[in-house]
Design a protein around this motif. Structure first.
Motif, PDB file in Angstrom:
ATOM      1  N   GLY A 270       0.803  -1.211   0.000  1.00 36.70           N
ATOM      2  CA  GLY A 270       0.000   0.000   0.000  1.00 36.70           C
ATOM      3  C   GLY A 270       0.836   1.261   0.000  1.00 36.70           C
ATOM      4  N   SER A 271       0.199   2.362  -0.303  1.00 37.16           N
ATOM      5  CA  SER A 271       0.879   3.649  -0.369  1.00 37.16           C
ATOM      6  C   SER A 271       1.424   4.047   1.004  1.00 37.16           C
ATOM      7  CB  SER A 271      -0.108   4.721  -0.854  1.00 37.16           C
ATOM      8  OG  SER A 271       0.333   6.013  -0.499  1.00 37.16           O
ATOM      9  N   THR A 273       2.098   6.935   2.081  1.00 35.49           N
ATOM     10  CA  THR A 273       1.348   8.110   2.550  1.00 35.49           C
ATOM     11  C   THR A 273       0.037   7.685   3.197  1.00 35.49           C
ATOM     12  OG1 THR A 273       2.312   9.499   0.827  1.00 35.49           O
ATOM     13  CG2 THR A 273       0.264  10.261   1.837  1.00 35.49           C
ATOM     14  N   GLN A 274      -0.653   6.753   2.560  1.00 33.15           N
ATOM     15  CA  GLN A 274      -1.932   6.287   3.096  1.00 33.15           C
ATOM     16  C   GLN A 274      -1.733   5.568   4.438  1.00 33.15           C
ATOM     17  OE1 GLN A 274      -4.014   3.357   0.709  1.00 33.15           O
ATOM     18  NE2 GLN A 274      -6.008   4.059   1.437  1.00 33.15           N
TER      19      GLN A 274
END
Length: 345
Positions: A270-271, A273-274
């Motif tokens: 996953g990102s 940032t997320q």
């Protein structure tokens, strides 16, 4: 005076023992002189027995009923003085059950205090004694639920039986569902994931749309289990977008779910940032530490941050958790924090 001092134990001093023995000051002072003359107590001031075996001999001579009355009177005396709740409860534990509601109330307060200090074993002892006092069905159900929670935190396998009994006695859906969710967590701790999933399903059926916050807790536990169970991982992957959208559109109550998703999302590439946003959304300036599900969900936030190589932030959360452990005196939270720090290092 000697009997009163023996019952008070470490809490004994002359004014307190005299009050417990119902002696006036002149009589108590005369008795003190006699006890010193016969070698029962040391001539060092206060009311200290010459040897622990002397205190034990006097204490053991008391009949159970008399001993219980003295302990109950000592508890009342210490309560009036504003003594710590665990000191008061220490006199209720060895007393015989007499059906007094105030005894139950005090022991429940002591159990709550023990859990805050990270001493679930003490909470278990207080709640077992409270149950022995005798009470109505509603109070017994609440006590069994509290006992099951304390036993779960103490990793006591008897938690399952206590929670099962609470579920059986409960007369409302929310209480029955709460007992099932606590039992689910107990089964998770014991590695019985298949049984835990079945119990969690029963809890959701029991709720049937009631108590949204409790249903959310159940859903968070379900997400954690399915994310790491090879038999359910495909289902989790299908639900992940929906769970992420739920967190994004919700409020503080979704903090535990936000943390629960950090680790699985990081494992799936996953990102970063997320994942950072999820970690901070769940952290809420440290308020996550005091939540009942933090033991299950906070490690996922710290783990997810490690996977995206945000080691500094993961270490900060571990340090905060260790500080919380010291504040509460919780060995379990301390070990969790130290384990996470080792992962970071």
């Amino acid at each position: 005076l000697a009997r009163a001092a023996a019952v008070l134990g470490a809490d004994a001093d002359l004014p307190r023992a005299a009050a417990l023995a119902r002696l006036d000051a002149e009589t108590a002072l005369g008795a003190l002189d006699a006890m010193i003359a016969t070698g029962l107590v040391a001539d060092t001031g206060g009311l200290r027995f010459a040897h622990p075996i002397v205190r034990a001999a006097i204490y053991d001579e008391l009949r159970p009923g008399d001993r219980s009355l003295l302990h109950l009177a000592a508890a009342a005396l210490l309560t009036e003085e504003g003594a710590p709740i665990d000191t008061v409860a220490g006199h209720l534990l060895p007393s015989e059950a007499a059906g007094w509601p105030q005894t139950i109330t005090t022991l429940r307060e002591a159990a709550t205090h023990a859990l805050l200090l990270g001493a679930p074993e003490n909470a278990v002892a207080y709640l077992r004694r409270a149950l022995a006092e005798g009470c109505d069905r509603e109070t017994r159900t609440a006590l069994l639920l509290e006992l099951g929670l304390a036993q779960k935190l103490a990793h006591d396998p008897a938690a399952t039986a206590s929670l099962d009994e609470a579920h059986r006695l409960a007369t409302d859906r929310v209480t029955r569902a709460t007992a099932l969710i606590e039992r689910c967590e107990s089964l998770i701790y014991g590695g019985e994931w298949e049984a835990a999933r079945a119990v969690l399903g029963d809890a959701l059926v029991e709720l049937d749309g009631e108590a949204p916050s409790l249903a959310l807790r159940a859903r968070t536990l379900g997400a954690l289990m399915s994310a790491y169970d090879p038999r359910l991982v495909a289902r989790f992957d299908q639900q992940l977008p929906e769970l992420l959208a739920l967190v994004e559109g919700g409020g503080e109550e979704l903090g535990p779910l936000a943390h629960a998703l950090c680790g699985p999302l990081a494992e799936r590439g996953g990102s970063p940032t997320q994942i950072r946003e999820l970690a901070e959304r769940g952290w809420r300036e440290g308020r996550a530490l005091a939540e009942p599900d933090s033991i299950e969900t906070l490690p996922q936030a710290m783990y997810g941050l490690v996977l995206i190589e945000d080691l500094d932030r993961s270490a900060e959360l571990a340090d905060a958790l260790e500080g919380f452990a010291h504040e509460r005196g919780s060995p379990f939270h301390f070990l969790l924090a130290r384990g996470q720090s080792a992962l970071v290092e």
